[in-house]
Design a protein around this motif. Structure first.
Motif, PDB file in Angstrom:
ATOM      1  N   ALA A  42      -4.073  -3.186   0.444  1.00  0.00           N
ATOM      2  CA  ALA A  42      -5.098  -2.364  -0.423  1.00  0.00           C
ATOM      3  C   ALA A  42      -5.443  -3.278  -1.542  1.00  0.00           C
ATOM      4  CB  ALA A  42      -4.303  -1.041  -0.929  1.00  0.00           C
ATOM      5  N   SER A  47     -10.421   6.734   3.329  1.00  0.00           N
ATOM      6  CA  SER A  47     -10.324   7.816   3.871  1.00  0.00           C
ATOM      7  C   SER A  47      -9.598   8.946   3.426  1.00  0.00           C
ATOM      8  CB  SER A  47      -9.530   7.162   5.157  1.00  0.00           C
ATOM      9  OG  SER A  47      -8.333   6.279   4.528  1.00  0.00           O
ATOM     10  N   THR A  85       0.976  -1.135  -0.049  1.00  0.00           N
ATOM     11  CA  THR A  85       0.273   0.090   0.000  1.00  0.00           C
ATOM     12  C   THR A  85       0.788   1.212  -0.086  1.00  0.00           C
ATOM     13  OG1 THR A  85      -1.476  -1.147   1.156  1.00  0.00           O
ATOM     14  CG2 THR A  85      -1.857   1.114   1.279  1.00  0.00           C
ATOM     15  N   GLY A 109       5.292  -3.491   6.029  1.00  0.00           N
ATOM     16  CA  GLY A 109       4.222  -3.866   6.843  1.00  0.00           C
ATOM     17  C   GLY A 109       4.683  -4.494   8.022  1.00  0.00           C
ATOM     18  N   MET A 159       1.718   0.822   8.074  1.00  0.00           N
ATOM     19  CA  MET A 159       1.002   0.397   9.501  1.00  0.00           C
ATOM     20  C   MET A 159       1.887   0.286  10.493  1.00  0.00           C
ATOM     21  SD  MET A 159       0.137  -3.670   8.883  1.00  0.00           S
ATOM     22  CE  MET A 159       0.732  -4.392   7.416  1.00  0.00           C
ATOM     23  N   ALA A 171      -6.320 -11.424   9.347  1.00  0.00           N
ATOM     24  CA  ALA A 171      -7.642 -11.666   8.430  1.00  0.00           C
ATOM     25  C   ALA A 171      -7.186 -12.344   7.196  1.00  0.00           C
ATOM     26  CB  ALA A 171      -8.124 -10.382   8.236  1.00  0.00           C
TER      27      ALA A 171
HETATM   28  C1  LIG Z   1      -8.419  -7.270   6.935  1.00  0.00           C
HETATM   29  C2  LIG Z   1      -7.789  -5.723   6.769  1.00  0.00           C
HETATM   30  C3  LIG Z   1      -8.910  -5.026   6.468  1.00  0.00           C
HETATM   31  C4  LIG Z   1      -8.479  -3.586   6.220  1.00  0.00           C
HETATM   32  N1  LIG Z   1      -9.743  -2.883   5.921  1.00  0.00           N
HETATM   33  C5  LIG Z   1      -9.241  -1.431   5.534  1.00  0.00           C
HETATM   34  C6  LIG Z   1     -10.338  -0.547   5.172  1.00  0.00           C
HETATM   35  O1  LIG Z   1     -11.214  -1.095   4.748  1.00  0.00           O
HETATM   36  N2  LIG Z   1      -9.799   0.659   5.009  1.00  0.00           N
HETATM   37  C7  LIG Z   1      -8.422   1.023   5.190  1.00  0.00           C
HETATM   38  O2  LIG Z   1      -8.389   2.177   4.977  1.00  0.00           O
HETATM   39  N3  LIG Z   1      -7.535   0.205   5.856  1.00  0.00           N
HETATM   40  C8  LIG Z   1      -8.050  -0.976   6.049  1.00  0.00           C
HETATM   41  N4  LIG Z   1      -7.202  -1.915   6.558  1.00  0.00           N
HETATM   42  C9  LIG Z   1      -5.735  -1.256   6.990  1.00  0.00           C
HETATM   43  C10 LIG Z   1      -4.588  -1.011   5.934  1.00  0.00           C
HETATM   44  O3  LIG Z   1      -5.175  -1.830   4.621  1.00  0.00           O
HETATM   45  C11 LIG Z   1      -3.276  -1.285   6.090  1.00  0.00           C
HETATM   46  O4  LIG Z   1      -3.039  -0.884   7.255  1.00  0.00           O
HETATM   47  C12 LIG Z   1      -2.503  -0.991   4.981  1.00  0.00           C
HETATM   48  O5  LIG Z   1      -2.857  -1.380   3.881  1.00  0.00           O
HETATM   49  C13 LIG Z   1      -0.924  -1.322   5.246  1.00  0.00           C
HETATM   50  O6  LIG Z   1      -0.031  -0.724   4.367  1.00  0.00           O
HETATM   51  P1  LIG Z   1       1.456  -1.173   4.418  1.00  0.00           P
HETATM   52  O7  LIG Z   1       1.966  -0.600   3.104  1.00  0.00           O
HETATM   53  O8  LIG Z   1       1.857  -0.722   5.739  1.00  0.00           O
HETATM   54  O9  LIG Z   1       1.306  -2.675   4.379  1.00  0.00           O
HETATM   55  P2  LIG Z   1       1.165  -3.739   3.203  1.00  0.00           P
HETATM   56  O10 LIG Z   1       0.039  -3.040   2.275  1.00  0.00           O
HETATM   57  O11 LIG Z   1       0.963  -5.228   3.724  1.00  0.00           O
HETATM   58  O12 LIG Z   1       2.330  -3.799   2.204  1.00  0.00           O
HETATM   59  C14 LIG Z   1       3.844  -4.587   2.440  1.00  0.00           C
HETATM   60  C15 LIG Z   1       4.067  -5.056   1.312  1.00  0.00           C
HETATM   61  O13 LIG Z   1       5.493  -5.671   1.568  1.00  0.00           O
HETATM   62  C16 LIG Z   1       5.372  -6.903   1.230  1.00  0.00           C
HETATM   63  N5  LIG Z   1       6.565  -7.559   1.982  1.00  0.00           N
HETATM   64  C17 LIG Z   1       6.452  -7.865   3.311  1.00  0.00           C
HETATM   65  N6  LIG Z   1       7.627  -8.521   3.854  1.00  0.00           N
HETATM   66  C18 LIG Z   1       8.591  -8.402   2.568  1.00  0.00           C
HETATM   67  C19 LIG Z   1       9.862  -8.990   2.598  1.00  0.00           C
HETATM   68  N7  LIG Z   1      10.427  -9.273   3.682  1.00  0.00           N
HETATM   69  N8  LIG Z   1      10.392  -8.779   1.199  1.00  0.00           N
HETATM   70  C20 LIG Z   1       9.564  -8.286   0.357  1.00  0.00           C
HETATM   71  N9  LIG Z   1       8.346  -8.052   0.413  1.00  0.00           N
HETATM   72  C21 LIG Z   1       7.726  -7.727   1.496  1.00  0.00           C
HETATM   73  C22 LIG Z   1       4.214  -7.590   1.255  1.00  0.00           C
HETATM   74  O14 LIG Z   1       4.050  -8.456   0.313  1.00  0.00           O
HETATM   75  C23 LIG Z   1       3.371  -6.345   0.870  1.00  0.00           C
HETATM   76  O15 LIG Z   1       3.004  -6.301  -0.435  1.00  0.00           O
HETATM   77  C24 LIG Z   1      -7.243  -3.270   6.730  1.00  0.00           C
HETATM   78  C25 LIG Z   1      -6.248  -3.998   7.104  1.00  0.00           C
HETATM   79  C26 LIG Z   1      -6.589  -5.493   7.157  1.00  0.00           C
HETATM   80  C27 LIG Z   1      -5.678  -6.477   7.532  1.00  0.00           C
END
Ligand SMILES: Cc1cc2nc3c(=O)[nH]c(=O)nc-3n(C[C@H](O)[C@H](O)[C@H](O)COP(=O)(O)OP(=O)(O)OC[C@H]3O[C@@H](n4cnc5c(N)ncnc54)[C@H](O)[C@@H]3O)c2cc1C
Length: 462
Positions: free
Chosen positions: A54, A63, A25, A175, A393, A196
């Protein structure tokens, strides 16, 4: 436990200015912003697509706005820049509903933006390739090469084998904070959220779902928008579909959330099944058990839908996430840790990088007067590391504060901020990310379309 010594290995190394670990995301927006700022960028993603949660099931991307209507104030778009540009592109590609008002109960969520997760994956990848970014898919960040407090490179694993990806500035958007943890940053593992898996369910009539809830006074909220080429259709529904206490108990036992969105007829884009793990999700074997448990529960949820929802008798699971989604894994210690009081007070900071106005605990917990707060630059800088940003996150320790900052659009905006800052650091040959003058960053973010709702006047940033 038996231990072995891993032999030293000679590996190939490639060099970039900015290395983004995790193409989820936040990561996508970090990479695009850094590349647009003139940096040579690599983004490393373990899966075969980008978009992260996402694109896997957190697909109520609502949001972009403040929570104004609950306070009787104007609904305003506060997150703009590259995230808004992306949504426009997704809409043009037929991959989302655009912004629609939430109806009935909008105190929690003013806006309904429903996303086709497969379109999301493609449009995000398209944007990365267009920006000239080296997209390393199916590649895992397995280790980190450090020199004191400076990260020099990451060790990756892919079908090609083990390789080093070297860089000047690193952005951890995994993440889980894998890069930060391996680089020796301080972190905790609160394990305070359910994990989830979100599934798409086919052959199910969303109008009947809506009508059955409405007719039993069980509707909580809904939204209308474009669906399968027709306007003003039901695209989001939340409520109860049975008044039978046994069904309620079954939903509870399954951890099933009865909110769904769609932009296609006869398809529920996401039904979330939640499970509280007994151990933190970095525990591999506990995670494997959770993967099994969630899939078992999905079968149970499907059976419930078939039995109790009119028009769902022949429903089937059309899509699941490839692995669990998580609301937080590790929490990485950064230079600043925003608190829930600051968020609900609508605090703005002299080094803020974007404004935000959503809280997942609304309507109980809201930002004052339906306003916004700012996220400080310091909140993205990993403590005790010279050249590492944390995005997404993983940055906020306070449970309630995290319920705001972790939301999809906030993670996207963090990505744009960190990517923009990284490119500026490279361009000016800055010794570390803390040395970047804020005014330079502020100007670049403004140029990138970022909206500052700031009560802090520009002059005070100097
Ligand atoms: C079930 C659920 C429902 C949700 N619903 C909503 C909602 O409706 N609306 C809203 O606004 N928010 C929602 N959230 C919260 C929001 O979606 C997340 O907090 C946000 O998308 C997290 O983004 P991120 O970039 O931190 O992590 P992520 O989007 O998880 O990105 C992390 C990326 O890193 C990759 N990765 C991880 N470790 C490694 C590694 N060692 N090497 C290479 N790649 C790696 C993963 O594959 C992933 O693609 C929800 C969360 C969940 C779990």
């Amino acid at each position: 436990m038996e231990f072995i010594i891993r032999p030293e290995q000679r590996v190939t190394a490639r060099h970039y200015d900015v290395v983004v670990a995790g193409g989820g995301t936040g990561g996508v927006f970090a990479a695009v912003a850094a590349a647009r700022g003139g940096a040579r960028v690599a983004i490393i993603e373990q899966k075969g697509y980008v978009g992260g949660i996402a694109a896997e099931g957190g697909c109520g991307i609502h949001s972009f706005f403040n929570l104004g209507r609950a306070f009787g104030v104007e609904k305003r778009k506060v997150v703009r820049g590259i995230p808004a540009e992306f949504i426009n592109r997704l809409f043009a590609a037929g991959g989302c509903s655009g912004h629609n008002d939430t109806l009935l109960n909008f105190g929690y969520d003013d806006d309904s933006l429903c996303v086709d997760v497969e379109a999301y994956k493609f449009v995000a990848l398209d944007m990365l390739r267009e920006a000239g970014i080296h997209v390393l898919l199916n590649t895992f960040v397995a280790d980190v090469l450090c020199d004191g407090d400076v990260v020099r490179g990451v060790i990756t694993e892919s079908h090609e084998g083990c390789q080093a990806v070297m860089g000047k500035i690193f952005i951890d958007s995994t993440g889980f904070g894998d890069l930060c943890a391996r680089a020796g940053a301080n972190y905790t593992e609160p394990n305070d959220h359910a994990v989830a898996n979100s599934m798409g369910v086919g052959n199910i009539d969303i109008d009947k779902y809506y009508e059955s809830m409405r007719d039993m006074n069980g509707l909580f909220e809904y939204a209308r928008g474009p669906r399968s080429g027709r306007d003003n259709q039901i695209i989001r529904v939340s409520g109860i579909f049975s008044k039978d206490p046994a069904v309620h108990q079954a939903l509870k036992d399954l951890g099933m959330a009865v909110v769904t969105t769609t932009i296609h007829d006869n398809y529920f884009m996401f039904i979330k099944i939640n499970f509280q793990m007994p151990l933190p999700p970095t525990n591999r074997d506990a995670l494997a058990d959770a993967e099994y448990e969630l899939r078992r529960r999905q079968r149970g949820a499907l059976a419930l839908l078939r039995q109790y929802v009119p028009g769902a008798e022949k429903a089937f699971i059309a899509r699941t996430s490839p692995s669990i989604s998580i609301r937080r894994g590790r929490c990485i210690e950064c230079d600043y840790d925003i608190t829930n009081d600051e968020i609900t007070d609508g605090r703005h900071f002299p080094d803020e990088v974007f404004s935000y106005g959503f809280h997942d605990l609304a309507p109980r917990v809201q930002i004052k007067n339906g306003g916004t707060y700012g996220l400080p630059y310091r909140a993205l800088i990993v403590k005790n590391r010279a050249n590492v940003f944390a995005v997404g996150m993983m940055i906020t320790s306070d449970f309630a504060a995290h319920m705001s900052t972790r939301n999809t659009v906030s993670c996207m905006a963090m990505g744009q901020a960190a990517g923009t800052a990284a490119a500026l650091c490279v361009a000016s040959n800055t010794a570390g990310v803390r040395q970047l003058p804020y005014t330079t960053l502020y100007k670049a973010l403004k140029q990138g379309g970022v909206w500052f709702d700031a009560e802090v006047p520009y002059e005070e940033h100097r």
